[in-house]
Design an enzyme around this catalytic site. Structure first.
Site, short mmCIF file in Angstrom:
data_model
loop_
_atom_site.label_atom_id
_atom_site.label_comp_id
_atom_site.label_asym_id
_atom_site.label_seq_id
_atom_site.Cartn_x
_atom_site.Cartn_y
_atom_site.Cartn_z
N LEU A 33 71.65 40.08 44.54
CA LEU A 33 72.08 39.39 43.31
C LEU A 33 73.35 38.57 43.53
O LEU A 33 74.25 38.98 44.26
CB LEU A 33 72.33 40.42 42.20
CG LEU A 33 71.15 41.31 41.84
CD1 LEU A 33 71.54 42.28 40.73
CD2 LEU A 33 69.93 40.49 41.41
N HIS A 37 72.07 35.08 39.17
CA HIS A 37 71.28 36.17 38.57
C HIS A 37 72.07 36.84 37.44
O HIS A 37 71.50 37.19 36.40
CB HIS A 37 70.97 37.24 39.62
CG HIS A 37 70.11 36.76 40.75
ND1 HIS A 37 70.53 36.78 42.05
CD2 HIS A 37 68.84 36.28 40.76
CE1 HIS A 37 69.57 36.31 42.83
NE2 HIS A 37 68.54 35.99 42.08
N GLY A 150 66.05 30.50 36.63
CA GLY A 150 67.15 29.55 36.82
C GLY A 150 66.65 28.12 36.97
O GLY A 150 65.60 27.89 37.56
N LYS A 152 67.83 25.97 38.91
CA LYS A 152 67.83 25.55 40.32
C LYS A 152 66.40 25.52 40.86
O LYS A 152 66.00 24.62 41.57
CB LYS A 152 68.69 26.46 41.19
CG LYS A 152 68.69 26.01 42.65
CD LYS A 152 69.55 26.89 43.51
CE LYS A 152 68.90 28.22 43.80
NZ LYS A 152 67.70 28.15 44.69
#
Ligand code: PAF
Length: 299
Positions: A33, A37, A150, A152
């Site tokens: 993580l 996260h 996410g 990303k």
């Protein structure tokens, strides 16, 4: 925090909570993580009564030549961070519980279709099929009200959103902004692989995307010009990087953006720094003539 490894135990635990009318938020991860996260967990905590964090390094989303064996793992640290983030249930399934007949004997897969043909798809054959399949399994096991991903990993987020819709999962897919390091590099578990020189050059991805955002702010609407400028910037600032792609695509179909940007557009890059493949993106939308960045809230 309860830690559960068996889907059956997870199901029993969650059935009890559901009967108490509690909402369930799922944050699926492969562990190790990082701040990105933790931000997903914060959002899940804010919006749900029960937060489930899954940690499973999914073998089926790695090609044979990828980093499955050396993918960073540290469950002890993940447990500590999960506790600090007030996770209610940490789900750490074994490979056997996710793939009862073994990953290579899995016969039925979730096929993301054309959405897996663009951007990272050609360089990572089978990757998104593996992701879609494991996420569908997690949706079945957890039956969350909302699941958190996410920005990303934008292509993954698009595919998971379509998966939820097309397969009638009653889950709200929430896409949360990318969390960055101080100099702008997007947080990723794979950043630990970078040498000091690669790490210095990797920030060029963020620099190039920020430059594209400035051009959009100045009125540039030609996706090909934006792609060219991003490519040029990365090639200049990160001479040792091998660029895989720079692409401006429609956020929902992932098809190349049309000549004059007017719809939500994903501008995505992928590049190799040594053997480490990094991705990053910006998303732009045009509302009443104004330029807006970030995942559209109705997306
Ligand atoms: O983004 C990830 O960490 C993984 O692709 C996911 C969604 C947990 C599926 O294995």
């Amino acid at each position: 925090m309860r830690e559960v490894t068996e889907p059956e135990e997870l199901r029993n635990l969650l059935t009890g909570r559901r009967c108490e009318d509690k909402s369930i938020g799922l944050v699926p991860t492969m562990g190790h993580l990082h701040e990105g996260h933790l931000h997903l967990l914060d959002e899940a905590r804010r919006e749900n009564d029960i937060v489930v964090l899954s940690v499973f390094v999914n073998p089926t989303q790695f090609s044979p030549n990828e980093d499955f064996e050396r993918y960073p793992r540290d469950l002890e640290r993940d447990r500590r961070l999960a506790n600090q983030s007030k996770v209610d249930i940490l789900f750490t399934p074994t490979e056997n519980s996710m793939y009862p007949r073994g990953p290579s004997s899995q016969e039925v897969w979730v096929d993301p279709g054309a959405l897996a043909e663009y951007l990272c798809g050609p360089s990572r054959p089978g990757h998104f099929e593996g992701v879609a399949t494991v996420v569908a399994k997690l949706f079945v096991m957890v039956q969350p009200d909302a699941a958190y991903f996410g920005q990303k990993d934008a292509q993954q987020s698009v595919i998971v959103s379509k998966l939820a819709c097309d397969l009638n999962f009653a889950v709200r897919v929430r896409v949360v902004p990318t969390v960055r390091e101080g100099d702008g590099l997007a947080r990723s578990s794979r950043n630990v692989y970078l040498s000091a020189d690669e790490r210095r050059e990797a920030v060029a991805l963020f620099g190039a995307l920020s430059g594209a955002e400035s051009l959009l702010g100045l009125g540039e609407r030609d996706p090909r010009v934006l792609e060219k400028e991003i490519w040029k910037y990365i090639a200049e600032k990160a001479p040792s990087a091998r660029i895989d792609y720079v692409s401006a695509v429609d956020l929902y179909s992932l098809l190349p953006a049309e000549a004059q940007l007017a719809r939500p557009t994903l501008i995505a890059v992928a590049a190799l720094f040594g053997s480490t493949r990094l991705i990053d993106n910006t998303i732009v939308d045009f509302i009443s003539g104004e330029v807006r960045f970030g995942w559209p809230s109705t997306g």
